[in-house]
Design a protein around this motif. Sequence first.
Motif, PDB file in Angstrom:
ATOM      1  N   GLU A 244      92.179  10.636  41.124  1.00 34.28           N
ATOM      2  CA  GLU A 244      92.147  12.086  40.948  1.00 34.28           C
ATOM      3  C   GLU A 244      93.213  12.591  39.977  1.00 34.28           C
ATOM      4  O   GLU A 244      92.984  13.542  39.227  1.00 34.28           O
ATOM      5  CB  GLU A 244      92.292  12.779  42.308  1.00 34.28           C
ATOM      6  N   ASP A 245      94.383  11.964  39.978  1.00 37.58           N
ATOM      7  CA  ASP A 245      95.438  12.391  39.050  1.00 37.58           C
ATOM      8  C   ASP A 245      95.038  12.122  37.605  1.00 37.58           C
ATOM      9  O   ASP A 245      95.221  12.972  36.720  1.00 37.58           O
ATOM     10  CB  ASP A 245      96.750  11.675  39.375  1.00 37.58           C
ATOM     11  N   LEU A 246      94.494  10.931  37.367  1.00 33.36           N
ATOM     12  CA  LEU A 246      94.060  10.603  36.017  1.00 33.36           C
ATOM     13  C   LEU A 246      92.916  11.508  35.578  1.00 33.36           C
ATOM     14  O   LEU A 246      92.894  12.001  34.441  1.00 33.36           O
ATOM     15  CB  LEU A 246      93.629   9.134  35.938  1.00 33.36           C
ATOM     16  N   LYS A 247      91.977  11.744  36.464  1.00 31.80           N
ATOM     17  CA  LYS A 247      90.821  12.572  36.128  1.00 31.80           C
ATOM     18  C   LYS A 247      91.233  14.012  35.837  1.00 31.80           C
ATOM     19  O   LYS A 247      90.632  14.687  34.999  1.00 31.80           O
ATOM     20  CB  LYS A 247      89.799  12.511  37.260  1.00 31.80           C
ATOM     21  N   ARG A 248      92.282  14.477  36.521  1.00 31.10           N
ATOM     22  CA  ARG A 248      92.775  15.837  36.292  1.00 31.10           C
ATOM     23  C   ARG A 248      93.450  15.965  34.926  1.00 31.10           C
ATOM     24  O   ARG A 248      93.277  16.966  34.227  1.00 31.10           O
ATOM     25  CB  ARG A 248      93.772  16.211  37.392  1.00 31.10           C
ATOM     26  N   ASP A 249      94.211  14.958  34.545  1.00 29.29           N
ATOM     27  CA  ASP A 249      95.074  15.084  33.370  1.00 29.29           C
ATOM     28  C   ASP A 249      94.509  14.489  32.090  1.00 29.29           C
ATOM     29  O   ASP A 249      94.947  14.862  30.991  1.00 29.29           O
ATOM     30  CB  ASP A 249      96.434  14.419  33.651  1.00 29.29           C
ATOM     31  N   ILE A 250      93.568  13.550  32.211  1.00 24.33           N
ATOM     32  CA  ILE A 250      93.089  12.824  31.034  1.00 24.33           C
ATOM     33  C   ILE A 250      91.598  13.083  30.838  1.00 24.33           C
ATOM     34  O   ILE A 250      90.793  12.807  31.727  1.00 24.33           O
ATOM     35  CB  ILE A 250      93.359  11.314  31.182  1.00 24.33           C
ATOM     36  N   PRO A 251      91.213  13.607  29.703  1.00 24.89           N
ATOM     37  CA  PRO A 251      89.801  13.932  29.480  1.00 24.89           C
ATOM     38  C   PRO A 251      88.947  12.697  29.230  1.00 24.89           C
ATOM     39  O   PRO A 251      89.448  11.652  28.796  1.00 24.89           O
ATOM     40  CB  PRO A 251      89.842  14.817  28.237  1.00 24.89           C
ATOM     41  N   SER A 252      87.678  12.837  29.506  1.00 27.80           N
ATOM     42  CA  SER A 252      86.711  11.810  29.132  1.00 27.80           C
ATOM     43  C   SER A 252      86.438  11.899  27.636  1.00 27.80           C
ATOM     44  O   SER A 252      86.800  12.889  26.973  1.00 27.80           O
ATOM     45  CB  SER A 252      85.408  12.002  29.894  1.00 27.80           C
ATOM     46  N   LEU A 253      85.786  10.896  27.093  1.00 26.48           N
ATOM     47  CA  LEU A 253      85.436  10.934  25.673  1.00 26.48           C
ATOM     48  C   LEU A 253      84.482  12.097  25.395  1.00 26.48           C
ATOM     49  O   LEU A 253      84.582  12.756  24.353  1.00 26.48           O
ATOM     50  CB  LEU A 253      84.798   9.606  25.261  1.00 26.48           C
ATOM     51  N   ALA A 254      83.580  12.380  26.326  1.00 29.84           N
ATOM     52  CA  ALA A 254      82.657  13.508  26.149  1.00 29.84           C
ATOM     53  C   ALA A 254      83.403  14.832  26.122  1.00 29.84           C
ATOM     54  O   ALA A 254      83.090  15.723  25.318  1.00 29.84           O
ATOM     55  CB  ALA A 254      81.615  13.501  27.265  1.00 29.84           C
ATOM     56  N   GLU A 255      84.403  14.981  27.000  1.00 30.16           N
ATOM     57  CA  GLU A 255      85.177  16.227  27.026  1.00 30.16           C
ATOM     58  C   GLU A 255      85.976  16.408  25.741  1.00 30.16           C
ATOM     59  O   GLU A 255      86.065  17.529  25.203  1.00 30.16           O
ATOM     60  CB  GLU A 255      86.104  16.236  28.240  1.00 30.16           C
ATOM     61  N   MET A 256      86.553  15.327  25.231  1.00 28.06           N
ATOM     62  CA  MET A 256      87.275  15.416  23.961  1.00 28.06           C
ATOM     63  C   MET A 256      86.326  15.749  22.818  1.00 28.06           C
ATOM     64  O   MET A 256      86.649  16.555  21.934  1.00 28.06           O
ATOM     65  CB  MET A 256      88.003  14.103  23.675  1.00 28.06           C
ATOM     66  N   THR A 257      85.157  15.136  22.844  1.00 27.25           N
ATOM     67  CA  THR A 257      84.165  15.380  21.793  1.00 27.25           C
ATOM     68  C   THR A 257      83.704  16.833  21.807  1.00 27.25           C
ATOM     69  O   THR A 257      83.625  17.491  20.759  1.00 27.25           O
ATOM     70  CB  THR A 257      82.970  14.439  21.977  1.00 27.25           C
ATOM     71  N   GLU A 258      83.411  17.342  22.995  1.00 25.67           N
ATOM     72  CA  GLU A 258      82.952  18.727  23.117  1.00 25.67           C
ATOM     73  C   GLU A 258      84.005  19.714  22.616  1.00 25.67           C
ATOM     74  O   GLU A 258      83.683  20.665  21.885  1.00 25.67           O
ATOM     75  CB  GLU A 258      82.591  19.019  24.575  1.00 25.67           C
ATOM     76  N   LYS A 259      85.262  19.491  22.989  1.00 20.41           N
ATOM     77  CA  LYS A 259      86.326  20.393  22.551  1.00 20.41           C
ATOM     78  C   LYS A 259      86.534  20.311  21.037  1.00 20.41           C
ATOM     79  O   LYS A 259      86.753  21.336  20.362  1.00 20.41           O
ATOM     80  CB  LYS A 259      87.627  20.069  23.283  1.00 20.41           C
ATOM     81  N   THR A 260      86.469  19.114  20.489  1.00 18.84           N
ATOM     82  CA  THR A 260      86.661  18.936  19.047  1.00 18.84           C
ATOM     83  C   THR A 260      85.553  19.638  18.270  1.00 18.84           C
ATOM     84  O   THR A 260      85.814  20.307  17.260  1.00 18.84           O
ATOM     85  CB  THR A 260      86.721  17.444  18.695  1.00 18.84           C
ATOM     86  N   ILE A 261      84.316  19.495  18.724  1.00 22.45           N
ATOM     87  CA  ILE A 261      83.211  20.200  18.074  1.00 22.45           C
ATOM     88  C   ILE A 261      83.427  21.717  18.139  1.00 22.45           C
ATOM     89  O   ILE A 261      83.233  22.432  17.156  1.00 22.45           O
ATOM     90  CB  ILE A 261      81.868  19.819  18.722  1.00 22.45           C
ATOM     91  N   GLU A 262      83.865  22.197  19.298  1.00 25.55           N
ATOM     92  CA  GLU A 262      84.134  23.627  19.455  1.00 25.55           C
ATOM     93  C   GLU A 262      85.133  24.120  18.416  1.00 25.55           C
ATOM     94  O   GLU A 262      84.940  25.167  17.785  1.00 25.55           O
ATOM     95  CB  GLU A 262      84.674  23.899  20.862  1.00 25.55           C
ATOM     96  N   LEU A 263      86.202  23.365  18.211  1.00 26.75           N
ATOM     97  CA  LEU A 263      87.254  23.781  17.279  1.00 26.75           C
ATOM     98  C   LEU A 263      86.830  23.626  15.825  1.00 26.75           C
ATOM     99  O   LEU A 263      87.034  24.531  15.002  1.00 26.75           O
ATOM    100  CB  LEU A 263      88.523  22.983  17.546  1.00 26.75           C
TER     101      LEU A 263
END
Length: 471
Positions: A244-263
């Motif tokens: 749970e600690d890792l999941k809270r603090d470290i994004p998945s590759l999909a989450e990083m991809t989605e945020k990068t596309i947004e920016l």
Amino acid sequence: MKRRDFFRNGLLTTVGFGVLGSRPILGTPLTHRQLDGVKNIIFMVSDGMSSGTLNMADILMRNKLGQSSTWISMYESGELKRSLMDTASANSFVTDSAAAGSSWGGGHRVNNGALNIGPNGEAHKPILQKFKDAGKSVGCVTSVQITHATPASFCVNQNSRNAMPEIAVDYLKLKFDVMMGGGQELFDPSKRADGRDLYADFQKDGFQVAKTKAEMLKATAGKPLMAVFTEDGLPYAIDRENNEDLKRDIPSLAEMTEKTIELLSKNQKGFVMQVEGGKVDWAAHANDAAAILYDQVDFDDAVRVAVDFAAKDKNTLVIVTTDHGNANPGMFNPGSKNAKFETLFDVKCSNEHLLKQINANMSNAQMIEIIQHHQNVAISKDEADTLRKSFSMGEDGLYNTSKLPMELFGGMLSKHNAVSWANTNHSGDYVELAAFGPGSDRLPGFVKNYELHNFLLEVAGVSKREFASAL
């Protein structure tokens, strides 16, 4: 079961060895639409993905979730244009990631270990620099160090991929729009040999700096972003999703991809980004079945994010591929009703995470119990004894800094989970290459890796003439 619940529910050529240039044109002539240029490109790399990795991840998903992977389902529907790619470097049939990425990044084959520097010292301008000069926003996302070979191959010129402290400084000078991954030791003054505080330097130069998923999600367009979440590479997906600690603090590759596309998508002139599932390669080197399959799933989730964006945007080309095979895993003798392979459905961690909890002082019974709990298989007393003795010997291996018995344990698990390995290193296979979106129809059925450089420039309508000379 919905795709996003996948982890939450318990799964957490001829080859020439000289310096080869790019062919001027691939496929059919450009259409009028393509002469105007594809606005965005998302280049996705499952690093070190052998065909068996793609196959087994799809089989796992079909039988765990009742749905196929994005990659294979798009092959089935005909939405992806499919090709094979020759991955050789300038000096070997078997490439490393630096030379493979440089073939895409610089448009020429270089020797293994080099980043866009040819055998005779010639510097080839990296493709993200070219697209930045053309007015597009650019960025890289990876599950390993952001300074690692594959992201660096699209960005910098260095004689050696091992010059990661220098590559981190290069990124400061380049001021690309979004960079995300691991490698805090390359930015932290307490870890760098020169004591330089690169985090502070990036902030002084106008960057947003993020070290957690929450900080990443708060980032806004208008200022470049450097997001570095961990030392070394990010955790394996199977480990992240079961902590749970890792999941809270470290994004998945999909989450990083989605945020990068947004920016990046705020730029009216478009964007070009590279996305790397780098831990697929590390798991292959370790012969770790659980790690490689779930990191491939993690990568596939990122592919879905990219394809969903491209389908709505209608002016984005998505390339999905790998830089080389690695270890060539495959499923053999899965057992009655596939019971052996299906043990991987309920694995709780990577072999690396598990082996760090075991030591030579444990009894056979203790070792068997821990492995049963985490890996869903029951090894024998003889196997436990062999494993315990192996800790005193140590084992070399790429990315195995703790000298854990990774290869031995991976081989031991093979008869329990039905995943066998050919080696612990890269292979010279022709690999999968696929494209979705405008320009994908121009992808030939067989491509040499270095040819993709000009292909990307051409479909984006970016002239090569202004980049003809070396740096």
